[in-house]
Design an enzyme around this catalytic site. Structure first.
Site, PDB file in Angstrom:
ATOM      1  N   ASP A  45       0.851  -1.185   0.000  1.00 33.60           N
ATOM      2  CA  ASP A  45       0.000   0.000   0.000  1.00 33.60           C
ATOM      3  C   ASP A  45       0.890   1.240   0.000  1.00 33.60           C
ATOM      4  OD1 ASP A  45      -2.314   1.914   1.004  1.00 33.60           O
ATOM      5  OD2 ASP A  45      -3.279   0.001   0.547  1.00 33.60           O
ATOM      6  N   ASP A  46       0.431   2.339   0.563  1.00 30.64           N
ATOM      7  CA  ASP A  46       1.103   3.636   0.470  1.00 30.64           C
ATOM      8  C   ASP A  46       2.483   3.612   1.125  1.00 30.64           C
ATOM      9  OD1 ASP A  46       1.424   6.315  -0.148  1.00 30.64           O
ATOM     10  OD2 ASP A  46      -0.324   6.996   0.986  1.00 30.64           O
TER      11      ASP A  46
ATOM     12  N   ASP B  20      -5.659   5.216  -5.388  1.00 27.96           N
ATOM     13  CA  ASP B  20      -6.380   6.044  -4.434  1.00 27.96           C
ATOM     14  C   ASP B  20      -6.770   7.377  -5.086  1.00 27.96           C
ATOM     15  OD1 ASP B  20      -7.502   6.713  -1.960  1.00 27.96           O
ATOM     16  OD2 ASP B  20      -5.783   5.933  -0.846  1.00 27.96           O
TER      17      ASP B  20
ATOM     18  N   SER C 204     -10.516   3.698  -6.180  1.00 23.65           N
ATOM     19  CA  SER C 204     -11.156   4.378  -5.041  1.00 23.65           C
ATOM     20  C   SER C 204     -12.090   5.492  -5.500  1.00 23.65           C
ATOM     21  CB  SER C 204     -10.077   4.961  -4.113  1.00 23.65           C
ATOM     22  OG  SER C 204      -9.295   3.940  -3.543  1.00 23.65           O
TER      23      SER C 204
ATOM     24  N   ARG D  46     -13.482   0.670  -4.056  1.00 26.35           N
ATOM     25  CA  ARG D  46     -13.862   1.128  -2.737  1.00 26.35           C
ATOM     26  C   ARG D  46     -14.967   2.167  -2.889  1.00 26.35           C
ATOM     27  NH1 ARG D  46     -10.413   1.719   1.187  1.00 26.35           N
ATOM     28  NH2 ARG D  46     -12.265   2.555   2.220  1.00 26.35           N
TER      29      ARG D  46
ATOM     30  N   ASP E  97     -12.483   4.123   4.999  1.00 25.74           N
ATOM     31  CA  ASP E  97     -11.481   3.116   5.357  1.00 25.74           C
ATOM     32  C   ASP E  97     -11.906   2.359   6.607  1.00 25.74           C
ATOM     33  OD1 ASP E  97     -10.002   4.147   3.307  1.00 25.74           O
ATOM     34  OD2 ASP E  97      -8.329   4.842   4.555  1.00 25.74           O
TER      35      ASP E  97
END
Length: 412
Positions: free
Chosen positions: A81-82, A159, A191, A216, A220
């Site tokens: 992820d990030d 994202d 997202s 998504r 979150d």
């Protein structure tokens, strides 16, 4: 008999074609592991070498997925992820992995993950920066898609921080084209609808499903039972809209499984697993597989729950009843007129609840069904849809039932 029946069901399942993004991926909800919820943006590899966002963490998780049975159960993606890259691109405008935390580079990490029979996912953002402040893909869609393909990436989560939400339909569609142009099959997680929802823009889910494999659409998940319930409530509120676009190749994503982290009890963990199965949701764990307790590992590896989740029809279940603290969710399965039923008890009273209902009130087609309690792998009995069925549900827990047409079950 139950195991024999499962085999026959698999062999007789209908073959379905993808109705979403036409890349041949995610014909059933993707399964795997993702770093964000459990490990967030921890870049302190000096003091926390085992828990920071670095290549060791992802190699460790790949090893555990293979050696502890997760790969055999269907979990296949290891997702970064990030916070994996440097704060600036190289002289050619390409993203760069942080050399201190990923000294071998993403390509070598992908090679390692592939050598274990798994797939590698990575993260970026549609805007100018990621949510963690790292370089975004705005203005670099094509070069980033090519870079990810060259590295051997198999899944991209994009994202939407630091972006103009009104440009997302065109922008995400352009990233879909850029990924397809690489010639490498890359599962695309968007997202986009979550940011539209937050901006009070109604998402065009038909367009989203045309461009994304999973998406998504809500906040979150956090490490709490309250967070799980908020997500379930949102899906109930929007169930007609969301169920209409759930199909092979295109799935709603209520976010990660937090089973085995710090907050959920065993009963709450079973409930999240059952509900994500009913919702035909991606099963992307975010936990520490190196230290997870056996009881939580057993929940995540439950073959019958996974089989419901992976039903080839891709249909999303819906809430069909509310009664006090109990709500009942039903998912029609894609073969043999079967159903999965989740009886969710949101109550906190300190004793299990005995809940009774007529099966016809849950939307089952008229007939006689043989019921199996999935977590217990326990045969219950034949029930006519006109008869009353009772089940015991723990506080903050679930009774998860598989209903087979009796004539099929008893003929085996």
């Amino acid at each position: 008999m139950v195991k024999m029946l499962r085999c026959i069901v698999v062999l007789t399942a209908l073959v379905v074609s993808a109705h979403g993004l036409d890349n041949g991926l995610a014909l059933t909800p993707p399964m795997g592991w993702m770093s964000w919820e459990r490990f967030r943006c921890n870049i302190d590899c000096k003091n926390q070498p085992n828990d920071c966002i670095g290549e060791k963490l992802f190699m460790d998780m790949a090893d555990r997925m293979v050696e502890d049975g997760f790969k055999d159960a269907g979990y296949e993606y290891v997702n970064i992820d990030d916070c994996w890259d440097l704060k600036e691109r190289d002289s050619a405008g390409k993203l760069q992995a942080d050399p201190d935390r990923f000294p071998s580079g993403i390509k070598k990490l992908a090679d390692y993950v592939h050598s274990r029979g798994l797939k590698l996912g990575i993260y970026n953002d549609f805007g100018t920066k990621t949510c963690g402040g790292y370089p975004g893909s705005l203005g670099h869609l094509e070069v980033d898609a090519k870079t990810f393909a060259e590295w051997g990436v198999d899944m991209l989560k994009m994202d939407g921080c630091y972006a103009d939400v009104k440009t997302m339909p065109q922008g995400y569609s352009n990233m879909t084209k850029a990924l397809n142009a690489t010639g490498r099959p890359i599962l695309f997680s968007c997202s986009w609808p979550d940011y539209e929802r937050a901006s009070k823009i109604q998402p065009d889910y038909k367009l989203i499903a045309k461009n994304c494999n999973i998406w998504r659409n809500y906040i979150d998940i956090q490490d709490s039972w309250d967070s799980v319930l908020k997500i379930i409530d949102y899906y109930a509120q929007e169930q007609d809209t969301l169920a209409a676009v759930s199909a092979p190749g295109s799935f709603n994503d209520p976010d990660m499984l937090i089973i085995g982290d710090f907050s959920l009890s065993v009963e709450q963990a079973k409930a999240q697993m059952a509900m994500w199965s009913i919702l035909a949701a991606p099963m992307l764990m975010s936990n520490d597989l190196r230290t997870i307790s056996p009881e939580f590992r057993e929940i995540l590896l439950n073959k019958e729950v996974i089989k419901i989740n992976q039903d080839p029809s891709g249909k999303m279940g819906k809430r069909v009843m509310q009664s006090g603290n109990v709500e009942v969710w039903s998912r029609e399965l894609g073969f043999l007129d079967e159903y999965a039923l989740a009886f969710l008890n949101r109550g906190t009273e300190g004793t299990p609840l005995n809940f009774t209902v007529q099966l016809k009130d849950l939307g089952l087609r008229p007939g006689i069904y043989f019921l199996i309690e999935i977590f217990e792998d326990k045969d219950i009995a034949d029930f006519d849809t006109d008869s009353y069925f009772s089940t015991i549900i723990t506080p903050n827990g679930v009774s998860f039932i598989h209903a087979y047409p009796s004539q099929f079950y008893n003929s085996v």
